[in-house]
Design an enzyme around this catalytic site. Structure first.
Site, short mmCIF file in Angstrom:
data_model
loop_
_atom_site.label_atom_id
_atom_site.label_comp_id
_atom_site.label_asym_id
_atom_site.label_seq_id
_atom_site.Cartn_x
_atom_site.Cartn_y
_atom_site.Cartn_z
N LYS A 196 0.81 -1.23 0.00
CA LYS A 196 0.00 0.00 0.00
C LYS A 196 0.84 1.26 0.00
O LYS A 196 0.52 2.23 -0.70
CB LYS A 196 -0.94 0.00 1.22
CG LYS A 196 -1.91 -1.14 1.19
CD LYS A 196 -2.86 -1.08 2.34
CE LYS A 196 -4.01 -0.17 2.07
NZ LYS A 196 -4.84 -0.63 0.92
N GLU B 268 -5.70 9.63 6.66
CA GLU B 268 -6.22 10.33 5.49
C GLU B 268 -7.39 11.20 5.93
O GLU B 268 -8.14 10.83 6.84
CB GLU B 268 -6.75 9.34 4.45
CG GLU B 268 -5.72 8.57 3.67
CD GLU B 268 -6.36 7.66 2.64
OE1 GLU B 268 -5.62 7.13 1.80
OE2 GLU B 268 -7.60 7.46 2.67
N HIS C 193 -17.58 -4.15 2.64
CA HIS C 193 -16.48 -4.10 1.66
C HIS C 193 -16.53 -5.23 0.65
O HIS C 193 -15.54 -5.50 -0.02
CB HIS C 193 -15.13 -4.06 2.38
CG HIS C 193 -15.09 -2.96 3.39
ND1 HIS C 193 -15.09 -1.63 3.03
CD2 HIS C 193 -15.11 -2.99 4.74
CE1 HIS C 193 -15.10 -0.90 4.13
NE2 HIS C 193 -15.12 -1.68 5.17
N ARG D 272 -5.05 -7.63 -11.73
CA ARG D 272 -5.67 -8.88 -12.16
C ARG D 272 -6.97 -8.54 -12.87
O ARG D 272 -7.41 -7.38 -12.86
CB ARG D 272 -5.98 -9.77 -10.96
CG ARG D 272 -6.87 -9.06 -9.94
CD ARG D 272 -7.34 -9.93 -8.83
NE ARG D 272 -7.76 -9.14 -7.68
CZ ARG D 272 -8.93 -8.48 -7.61
NH1 ARG D 272 -9.77 -8.53 -8.62
NH2 ARG D 272 -9.25 -7.77 -6.54
C1 MV4 Z 1 -11.91 5.77 2.71
C2 MV4 Z 1 -13.24 6.22 2.84
C3 MV4 Z 1 -13.46 7.58 3.08
N1 MV4 Z 1 -12.39 8.42 3.21
N2 MV4 Z 1 -10.90 6.64 2.83
C4 MV4 Z 1 -12.91 1.09 2.41
C5 MV4 Z 1 -11.99 -0.03 2.09
C6 MV4 Z 1 -10.89 0.55 1.35
N3 MV4 Z 1 -11.05 0.21 -0.06
C7 MV4 Z 1 -10.93 2.01 1.54
N4 MV4 Z 1 -12.26 2.29 2.06
C8 MV4 Z 1 -12.62 3.58 2.33
N5 MV4 Z 1 -11.64 4.47 2.45
C9 MV4 Z 1 -11.14 7.93 3.08
N6 MV4 Z 1 -10.11 8.79 3.22
C10 MV4 Z 1 -14.29 5.28 2.70
C11 MV4 Z 1 -13.97 3.97 2.47
C12 MV4 Z 1 -15.06 3.02 2.36
C13 MV4 Z 1 -15.31 2.40 1.13
C14 MV4 Z 1 -14.53 2.69 0.02
C15 MV4 Z 1 -14.83 2.04 -1.18
C16 MV4 Z 1 -15.87 1.13 -1.26
C17 MV4 Z 1 -16.62 0.83 -0.15
C18 MV4 Z 1 -16.35 1.47 1.07
C19 MV4 Z 1 -17.12 1.18 2.20
C20 MV4 Z 1 -16.85 1.80 3.37
C21 MV4 Z 1 -15.80 2.73 3.45
#
Ligand code: MV4
Length: 499
Positions: free
Chosen positions: A118, A202, A237, A294
């Site tokens: 990451k 973040e 997720h 992928r």
């Molecule tokens: C975030 C966010 C809001 N703000 N980062 C969830 C898992 C990972 N892919 C990153 N995720 C998130 N990061 C910041 N700065 C909200 C999420 C998030 C989310 C992101 C994409 C798809 C589904 C999600 C479900 C909950 C939270």
């Protein structure tokens, strides 16, 4: 005439069938590996040859790189296609395939390793011009340093585990006085869960949309996008419904998004299929989240709107050929939506094992079903609960939604619970229909309600349940002959059992 290329498919289920079909179309020989739990699976019978690589649990079979490589040797494979999941993003495996003199159908081991870390991925993508969410670049373990950084960034804040992913080890901090306690908890949880307590911060992206861009590149420096996908219908997720293209993103922002993704991949010298995932806020500002090196589960919606076969392109570029199209030739037509059909209780979201004793899959104009299940199929307990993908194309989103409802109403998987009722309810949800929904749809703007059967159907369901409990096939429920009443009986039976 040279010997046809032999492709080992190191996967199972619907994606193994998908890859095998692409091989056949190209005159390649599909070869299968399977666990003992999958010996009756369709991907085994569809292949020209197959080799059992071990017991049911993934770590003894599909995740066991040595056994997969051994099978590749035994079956005289020229290449290995990893599908998605399992070994598809294991850089060591990709390297071992190359070291064994075989072709890995995917990006370079270096690209896989780079995007799998990451911190490295964020640093790399920032260097090649992708915007990151404002926050810290490196891992932080000192709470006072972290608190100072958090105040600089501004609340609300996301605390994320470097070794995490998919939301694991993530914490949202609304205000200053919560920070230290949540930081300590996130640190100890990350330590326990991943053996690595490093965290990064973040700024919280409000009303987040999950928007991703499909990329495909060859080994001659050509990189193309195949537009974007909206994947914000998620639960814990896990993606549930995906769309191409996003109904939220405007054309102007879409062009910026795909240009940024292609430019980044060109600068990285990326080749084969990949998906860059972005977080997008309500102002359509987008930020790099992660890159999947992928093919993705949801690739059918992209294939629907572009008419391109991503697996065939993957195989072409893996063997050193150029992409079969230029960016100018990539067209976009209509709208597509994919529904992941899971063997699960849609109320409790609990996976279901069991035997499928009745199957009716939808068909018709603009309907595609990717599945490995059949009548009599026993769902193994070892793997994830997705048993089919129903993807629908329409000339526009409205037609795609209407066609989706019709197709999902045709979808019957008797003997197990599925999330088909959940999909049907989401399709009626105002927020979803508006096209402007975020990753908080399920749980905030949508709540699943177990369907109520009309009183008369309840009685029918009880009768049907009683009859089928004694192992008899009740009349009329054999698919294809089902008249309305027996169809209700069938559903009633399922509902009856459900109660
Ligand atoms: C975030 C966010 C809001 N703000 N980062 C969830 C898992 C990972 N892919 C990153 N995720 C998130 N990061 C910041 N700065 C909200 C999420 C998030 C989310 C992101 C994409 C798809 C589904 C999600 C479900 C909950 C939270």
């Amino acid at each position: 005439m040279s010997k046809p290329r032999r492709i080992l498919i190191a996967n199972r289920g619907e994606i193994a069938l998908r890859v095998a079909r692409a091989c056949r179309e190209m005159g390649y020989i599909p070869l299968a590996v399977y666990s003992k739990a999958d010996r009756m699976s369709r991907h085994v019978s569809l292949a020209d040859a197959a080799h059992c690589i071990g017991e049911g649990p993934s770590m003894h079979s599909y995740l066991n790189a040595e056994r997969v490589l051994e099978a590749a040797k035994l079956l005289k494979a020229d290449a290995i296609h990893p599908g998605y999941g399992f070994l598809s993003e294991k850089a060591d495996f990709a390297k071992a395939v190359r070291d064994a003199g075989l072709v890995f159908v995917g990006p370079s081991p270096e690209a896989i390793s780079n995007m799998g870390d990451k911190v490295m991925a964020r640093r790399t993508m920032e260097k090649v011009g992708l915007p990151l969410v404002p926050g810290t670049k490196d891992g932080i373990t000192d709470e006072n340093e972290a608190f100072a950084k958090a105040k600089e960034i501004g609340f609300p804040i996301m605390i994320k585990a470097l070794a995490g992913g998919g939301g694991r080890g993530m914490r949202m901090v609304m205000k200053e006085d919560e920070f230290l306690n949540l930081f300590r908890r996130a640190h100890s949880e990350a330590e326990k869960a991943f053996g690595d307590g490093r965290l990064y911060l973040e700024r919280y992206v409000t009303s987040p949309h999950h928007i991703e861009v499909q990329i495909i590149g060859d080994q001659h420096g050509n990189v193309c996008h195949l537009f974007d996908r909206e994947c914000s219908v998620q639960r814990r997720h896990q993606k549930v419904i995906e769309e191409a293209t996003s109904p939220f993103v405007t054309e102007k922002v879409r062009q910026k998004l795909v240009d940024a993704a292609v430019d980044a991949c060109k600068r990285l010298g990326y080749f084969n299929a990949g998906t860059i995932e972005f977080l997008m806020d309500d102002n359509q500002e987008f930020y790099f989240m992660e890159m999947n090196t992928r093919l993705q589960v949801e690739h059918p919606v992209t294939e629907w709107i572009t008419g391109r076969d991503l697996v065939k392109e993957q195989l072409r570029v893996a063997f050193g050929e150029k992409l079969s199209f230029t960016q100018e030739q990539v067209e976009r037509r209509g709208h597509a939506i994919e529904f992941r059909i899971n063997a699960e209780d849609p109320e409790k979201f609990l996976p279901q094992a069991g035997r499928i004793n009745g199957v009716n899959m939808p068909a018709g104009v603009g309907v595609r079903v990717d599945t490995h299940v059949y009548r009599g199929y026993e769902i193994p307990v070892f793997y994830d609960s997705m048993i089919a993908k129903v993807s629908i194309w329409g000339r526009d989103r409205q037609e795609a939604i209407a066609r989706s409802k019709a197709a999902l109403r045709e979808t019957i998987l008797n003997g197990i619970k599925t999330n088909v009722p959940l999909h049907l309810q989401i399709l009626d949800n105002e927020k979803f229909i508006s096209g402007n929904y975020t990753t908080r749809l399920i749980g905030e703007d949508f709540h699943y309600k177990a369907p109520e059967l009309p009183e008369s159907e309840v009685k029918m369901a009880m009768i049907a349940a009683a009859v089928s409990a004694y192992g008899k096939e009740f009349q009329g429920a054999k698919w294809g002959m089902a008249d309305k009443s027996s169809r209700w009986k069938a559903i009633g039976r399922e509902e009856g059992l459900r109660r």
